[in-house]
Write an enzyme that holds these catalytic residues in place. Sequence first.
Site, short mmCIF file in Angstrom:
data_model
loop_
_atom_site.label_atom_id
_atom_site.label_comp_id
_atom_site.label_asym_id
_atom_site.label_seq_id
_atom_site.Cartn_x
_atom_site.Cartn_y
_atom_site.Cartn_z
N CYS A 131 2.79 0.44 0.49
CA CYS A 131 1.70 0.34 1.47
C CYS A 131 1.44 -1.13 1.80
CB CYS A 131 0.42 0.96 0.93
SG CYS A 131 0.56 2.73 0.56
N CYS A 166 -0.68 0.97 -4.12
CA CYS A 166 0.62 1.36 -3.57
C CYS A 166 1.39 0.14 -3.06
CB CYS A 166 0.36 2.37 -2.45
SG CYS A 166 1.76 2.70 -1.37
#
Length: 112
Positions: A41, A38
């Site tokens: 993230c 991600c």
Amino acid sequence: MSTPESTGAPIHVESADHFADLVDEHDVVLVDYHAEWCGPCKMLEPTVEAIAAETDATVLKVDIDELQGLARDAGVRSVPTLQFYKGGEEAERVIGVQDKSDLVNIIEQLSA
């Protein structure tokens, strides 16, 4: 005496039981649901680490690929999802990359 909780670093959650214990043991908890793949993230990670170092909140990191059941039970559908707990109960949830100041404000309100 130094425990992982007092070093100001995020705690890697290893199981649902570990998660439950940590949420119960600490007054204000920020949970970062994330994944290795991600991009947002990864952008959020330095912010989460700074919050762990600079606030009284206990910061937990939950890898949604490692702990799929925990993420599913928490209703996490996208990452990053940040969940705030106060006294063992979910108090707030935000999704996506956030400003550090906004996250610190939530923690300060929960700590007040």
